[in-house]
Motif scaffolding. Structure first.
Motif, PDB file in Angstrom:
ATOM      1  N   VAL A 213      56.638 -40.777  46.618  1.00 18.93           N
ATOM      2  CA  VAL A 213      58.014 -40.962  46.135  1.00 18.93           C
ATOM      3  C   VAL A 213      58.032 -41.059  44.612  1.00 18.93           C
ATOM      4  O   VAL A 213      58.897 -40.487  43.941  1.00 18.93           O
ATOM      5  N   ASP A 214      57.054 -41.771  44.053  1.00 18.60           N
ATOM      6  CA  ASP A 214      57.017 -41.979  42.608  1.00 18.60           C
ATOM      7  C   ASP A 214      56.645 -40.720  41.835  1.00 18.60           C
ATOM      8  O   ASP A 214      57.063 -40.551  40.682  1.00 18.60           O
ATOM      9  N   ALA A 215      55.843 -39.824  42.439  1.00 18.29           N
ATOM     10  CA  ALA A 215      55.290 -38.691  41.695  1.00 18.29           C
ATOM     11  C   ALA A 215      56.036 -37.382  41.913  1.00 18.29           C
ATOM     12  O   ALA A 215      55.949 -36.481  41.086  1.00 18.29           O
ATOM     13  N   ALA A 216      56.739 -37.252  43.011  1.00 19.61           N
ATOM     14  CA  ALA A 216      57.332 -35.958  43.359  1.00 19.61           C
ATOM     15  C   ALA A 216      58.627 -35.701  42.588  1.00 19.61           C
ATOM     16  O   ALA A 216      59.327 -36.642  42.204  1.00 19.61           O
ATOM     17  N   PRO A 217      58.956 -34.419  42.361  1.00 21.66           N
ATOM     18  CA  PRO A 217      60.264 -34.089  41.777  1.00 21.66           C
ATOM     19  C   PRO A 217      61.350 -34.245  42.841  1.00 21.66           C
ATOM     20  O   PRO A 217      61.452 -33.444  43.763  1.00 21.66           O
ATOM     21  N   LEU A 218      62.148 -35.295  42.717  1.00 19.61           N
ATOM     22  CA  LEU A 218      63.197 -35.565  43.692  1.00 19.61           C
ATOM     23  C   LEU A 218      64.566 -35.225  43.108  1.00 19.61           C
ATOM     24  O   LEU A 218      64.732 -35.135  41.894  1.00 19.61           O
ATOM     25  N   ARG A 219      65.541 -35.023  43.984  1.00 20.30           N
ATOM     26  CA  ARG A 219      66.870 -34.611  43.537  1.00 20.30           C
ATOM     27  C   ARG A 219      67.474 -35.641  42.604  1.00 20.30           C
ATOM     28  O   ARG A 219      67.404 -36.852  42.848  1.00 20.30           O
ATOM     29  N   SER A 220      68.073 -35.192  41.537  1.00 23.41           N
ATOM     30  CA  SER A 220      68.735 -36.097  40.605  1.00 23.41           C
ATOM     31  C   SER A 220      69.990 -36.677  41.245  1.00 23.41           C
ATOM     32  O   SER A 220      70.583 -36.085  42.149  1.00 23.41           O
ATOM     33  N   GLY A 221      70.384 -37.843  40.761  1.00 22.00           N
ATOM     34  CA  GLY A 221      71.572 -38.490  41.292  1.00 22.00           C
ATOM     35  C   GLY A 221      71.342 -39.258  42.575  1.00 22.00           C
ATOM     36  O   GLY A 221      72.296 -39.767  43.175  1.00 22.00           O
ATOM     37  N   GLU A 222      70.094 -39.360  43.004  1.00 20.63           N
ATOM     38  CA  GLU A 222      69.771 -40.036  44.261  1.00 20.63           C
ATOM     39  C   GLU A 222      68.944 -41.290  44.015  1.00 20.63           C
ATOM     40  O   GLU A 222      68.124 -41.674  44.840  1.00 20.63           O
ATOM     41  N   GLU A 223      69.171 -41.946  42.879  1.00 21.38           N
ATOM     42  CA  GLU A 223      68.345 -43.097  42.522  1.00 21.38           C
ATOM     43  C   GLU A 223      68.413 -44.206  43.560  1.00 21.38           C
ATOM     44  O   GLU A 223      67.400 -44.834  43.881  1.00 21.38           O
ATOM     45  N   GLN A 224      69.600 -44.470  44.098  1.00 19.74           N
ATOM     46  CA  GLN A 224      69.737 -45.530  45.088  1.00 19.74           C
ATOM     47  C   GLN A 224      68.963 -45.199  46.354  1.00 19.74           C
ATOM     48  O   GLN A 224      68.267 -46.051  46.912  1.00 19.74           O
ATOM     49  N   ALA A 225      69.069 -43.963  46.809  1.00 15.15           N
ATOM     50  CA  ALA A 225      68.350 -43.549  48.021  1.00 15.15           C
ATOM     51  C   ALA A 225      66.846 -43.615  47.814  1.00 15.15           C
ATOM     52  O   ALA A 225      66.099 -44.042  48.704  1.00 15.15           O
ATOM     53  N   VAL A 226      66.380 -43.212  46.629  1.00 12.61           N
ATOM     54  CA  VAL A 226      64.950 -43.257  46.329  1.00 12.61           C
ATOM     55  C   VAL A 226      64.466 -44.703  46.301  1.00 12.61           C
ATOM     56  O   VAL A 226      63.407 -45.035  46.852  1.00 12.61           O
TER      57      VAL A 226
END
Length: 300
Positions: A213-226
């Motif tokens: 979770v910390d290293a992968a490129p995740l969708r922006s705008g999803e900080e709460q879900a992350v």
């Protein structure tokens, strides 16, 4: 964010090959199965090792498992991970002369006096060990050492993401099933506590999912879900740590009435069977493809 240590092999592999994407490297590090029979307790790592081989193939990393000693490999410029018994390793204060435990050591080089420069990240040590002592620690396990050619194939984020999407599956989380089997086993309470204690060096492998979770490129705008995804896994890890610590405490102080509490915790672990598969599914939903589909194949 601080990164949880996962295991002595994959963290050192990432040191040797920092171009490997951590979110790809961590897949299935948690896929261990505690097993037991009349002869004792063990850990089935077959899924972990199979995924590890797939990772090396995807990144073009050449590894061989070698018998004998390491001098020729080091003189050839190859990289060496050496399995050792921490019982014989002075820097491992918790284990040295007290408890046997298999562990991989990075051997950085052969020195002119015949000793070796070694590195360990957990427990932390960067120094020298003389030949006889290092050979004793290695030979106690009876395992081959791992020899790597010092090159790999460059892999793009897109290829690493494709690999993660293909390899990360819901069927690699075994702890909840283990809790169910242990509750139903016809074993004495002390034996069940011993089996639980035997997992104390493994449950932290679940930090591999947090590291993804910390290293992968995740969708922006999803900080709460992350954040929620990350915290749910950390809570799960912490819950297991408490259970294992209770079992260890029961072995040290058998007069303490803690088994009922352990049973309650095992029941909770069993009921949480869907938590980690759901976390993996959430991770894949948040993973952001970057459009570039094929890695280049130039050697580095």
């Amino acid at each position: 964010m601080s990164q949880g240590w996962v295991d002595c092999y994959i963290d050192k592999l990432l040191m040797l090959f920092p171009q490997v994407h951590p979110y790809a490297a961590m897949i299935d590090r948690w896929a261990f199965k505690p097993v037991w029979n009349e002869d004792g307790e063990d850990t089935d790592l077959s899924r972990v090792l199979a995924t590890e081989a797939s990772l090396l193939a995807h990144y073009g990393i050449e590894r061989s498992l070698e018998a004998g000693w390491i001098d020729e490999a080091l003189r050839s410029g190859h990289l060496v991970l050496l399995p050792c018994d921490l019982f014989y390793m002075p820097h491992a204060k918790v284990f040295y002369g007290k408890e046997h435990a298999g562990h991989y050591i990075l051997v950085r080089g052969l020195l002119s006096d015949g000793s070796y420069e070694i590195f360990d990240d957990h427990p932390s040590y960067n120094g020298v060990m003389e030949r006889t002592a290092l050979k004793t620690a290695h030979e106690a396990l009876g395992l081959p050492y791992h020899r790597f050619a010092p090159r790999m194939t460059p892999v793009t984020h897109a290829s690493a993401i494709d690999y993660a999407a293909r390899m990360l599956t819901a069927d690699s989380f075994y702890l909840s099933e283990f809790a169910k089997q242990l509750m139903e086993a016809e074993e004495e309470t002390r034996r069940k506590c011993l089996i639980l204690k035997g997992t104390r060096h493994f449950h932290h492998r679940l930090f591999g999912l947090v590291r993804m979770v910390d290293a992968a490129p995740l969708r922006s705008g999803e900080e709460q879900a992350v954040s929620e995804l990350r915290q749910s896994v950390i809570r799960y890890i912490d819950d297991w740590r408490v259970t294992v610590n209770l079992a260890t405490r029961a072995l040290i102080q058998p007069s303490l009435p803690v088994w009922e509490r352990i049973q309650e915790r095992l029941a909770n672990h069993r009921e949480q069977a869907g938590l980690l598969p759901a976390a993996a599914a959430s991770f894949l939903e948040l993973l952001c493809p970057d459009g570039e589909r094929e890695p280049s194949r130039e050697w580095i």
